[in-house]
Design a protein around this motif. Structure first.
Motif, PDB file in Angstrom:
ATOM      1  N   LYS A   1       0.827  -1.218   0.000  1.00 47.74           N
ATOM      2  CA  LYS A   1       0.000   0.000   0.000  1.00 47.74           C
ATOM      3  C   LYS A   1       0.856   1.261   0.000  1.00 47.74           C
ATOM      4  CE  LYS A   1      -2.344  -1.178   3.634  1.00 47.74           C
ATOM      5  NZ  LYS A   1      -3.347  -1.250   4.723  1.00 47.74           N
TER       6      LYS A   1
ATOM      7  N   GLY B   1      -3.535   4.049  -3.672  1.00 46.13           N
ATOM      8  CA  GLY B   1      -4.687   4.000  -4.565  1.00 46.13           C
ATOM      9  C   GLY B   1      -5.090   5.377  -5.062  1.00 46.13           C
TER      10      GLY B   1
ATOM     11  N   ILE C   1      -6.854  -0.643   1.306  1.00 45.20           N
ATOM     12  CA  ILE C   1      -7.433  -1.532   0.311  1.00 45.20           C
ATOM     13  C   ILE C   1      -8.948  -1.347   0.424  1.00 45.20           C
ATOM     14  CG2 ILE C   1      -7.715  -3.954  -0.399  1.00 45.20           C
ATOM     15  CD1 ILE C   1      -4.832  -2.979  -0.710  1.00 45.20           C
ATOM     16  N   LYS C   2      -9.598  -1.132  -0.711  1.00 47.18           N
ATOM     17  CA  LYS C   2     -11.031  -0.823  -0.688  1.00 47.18           C
ATOM     18  C   LYS C   2     -11.927  -2.062  -0.677  1.00 47.18           C
ATOM     19  CE  LYS C   2     -10.439   3.647  -1.053  1.00 47.18           C
ATOM     20  NZ  LYS C   2      -9.582   4.098   0.012  1.00 47.18           N
TER      21      LYS C   2
ATOM     22  N   THR D   1      -8.235  -6.568  -5.014  1.00 51.44           N
ATOM     23  CA  THR D   1      -7.296  -5.507  -5.380  1.00 51.44           C
ATOM     24  C   THR D   1      -6.012  -6.222  -5.795  1.00 51.44           C
ATOM     25  OG1 THR D   1      -8.286  -3.928  -3.849  1.00 51.44           O
ATOM     26  CG2 THR D   1      -5.998  -3.520  -4.514  1.00 51.44           C
ATOM     27  N   LYS D   2      -5.400  -5.759  -6.862  1.00 54.19           N
ATOM     28  CA  LYS D   2      -4.242  -6.451  -7.438  1.00 54.19           C
ATOM     29  C   LYS D   2      -3.007  -5.555  -7.452  1.00 54.19           C
ATOM     30  CE  LYS D   2      -7.810  -8.309 -10.302  1.00 54.19           C
ATOM     31  NZ  LYS D   2      -8.780  -7.370  -9.712  1.00 54.19           N
TER      32      LYS D   2
ATOM     33  N   ARG E   1      -0.983  -0.913  -9.247  1.00 57.64           N
ATOM     34  CA  ARG E   1      -2.064  -1.303  -8.340  1.00 57.64           C
ATOM     35  C   ARG E   1      -3.344  -1.197  -9.147  1.00 57.64           C
ATOM     36  NH1 ARG E   1      -3.169   1.087  -2.284  1.00 57.64           N
ATOM     37  NH2 ARG E   1      -5.347   0.478  -2.097  1.00 57.64           N
TER      38      ARG E   1
ATOM     39  N   ALA F   1      -7.668  -1.896  -9.370  1.00 54.00           N
ATOM     40  CA  ALA F   1      -8.911  -1.973  -8.604  1.00 54.00           C
ATOM     41  C   ALA F   1      -9.546  -3.356  -8.691  1.00 54.00           C
ATOM     42  CB  ALA F   1      -9.893  -0.922  -9.127  1.00 54.00           C
ATOM     43  N   PRO F   2     -10.392  -3.674  -7.714  1.00 50.22           N
ATOM     44  CA  PRO F   2     -11.119  -4.942  -7.764  1.00 50.22           C
ATOM     45  C   PRO F   2     -11.928  -5.118  -9.049  1.00 50.22           C
ATOM     46  CG  PRO F   2     -11.334  -3.955  -5.601  1.00 50.22           C
ATOM     47  CD  PRO F   2     -10.661  -2.935  -6.477  1.00 50.22           C
TER      48      PRO F   2
END
Length: 159
Positions: free
Chosen positions: A111, A116, A123-124, A128-129, A141, A143-144
């Motif tokens: 992180k 983000g 992490i939302k 998340t990758k 990074r 997003a889901p």
């Protein structure tokens, strides 16, 4: 910590693994959950892994129960779900926290290395990758909502 190789993690089988064992590989690190709307991404993650592992891609899955309690199972249940439902063959690790006071040191580092949107570090949600180059540095990074197959070009550029 200067790169990914400074960390270790426990597998679903309970073995401690040094991430230094993945030195020279391209890594895609994902926080996963078995009961999430994004859970079908396991299929895309596995497809990337099977297609590109021979060229140096390793997908690492880290189950997390912090988002809607969508990963309630123990290690055996998670392993069975992944194998029976999506035939996951990439390395899966023990359930961790990705946010908060008990967050995994690995995720704290990830992180910090790749904040983000608007610089947020949290992490939302599940899936998340983080994409890591062959030198152990975070290069992206995602997003889901970003499907694994959408990462193929970025991954192939690093391979």
């Amino acid at each position: 910590m200067s790169n990914i190789y400074d960390f270790s993690a426990r597998t679903l089988a309970g073995e401690d693994v040094s991430l230094a064992g993945y030195r020279g590989k391209v890594l895609l690190i994902v926080n996963t959950a078995s009961q999430c709307g994004f859970t079908p991404q396991y299929e895309g993650l596995e497809a990337l892994y099977r297609d590109l592992q021979g060229r140096g891609l390793i997908v690492l899955g880290f189950p997390c129960n912090q988002f809607g309690a969508q990963e309630p199972g123990d290690a055996a249940e998670i392993a069975n779900f992944c194998k029976l439902t999506y035939d996951v063959s990439f390395p899966m690790f023990a359930k961790i926290d990705v946010n908060g006071p008990a967050a995994s040191p690995l995720y704290e580092w990830l992180k910090n290395e790749a904040p983000g949107v608007l610089g947020s570090k949290a992490i939302k949600w599940n899936f998340t990758k983080f994409l890591i180059n062959r030198d152990g540095q975070v290069v992206g990074r995602f997003a889901p909502t970003t499907k694994p197959e959408a990462l193929r070009a970025d991954i192939e550029a690093l391979l």
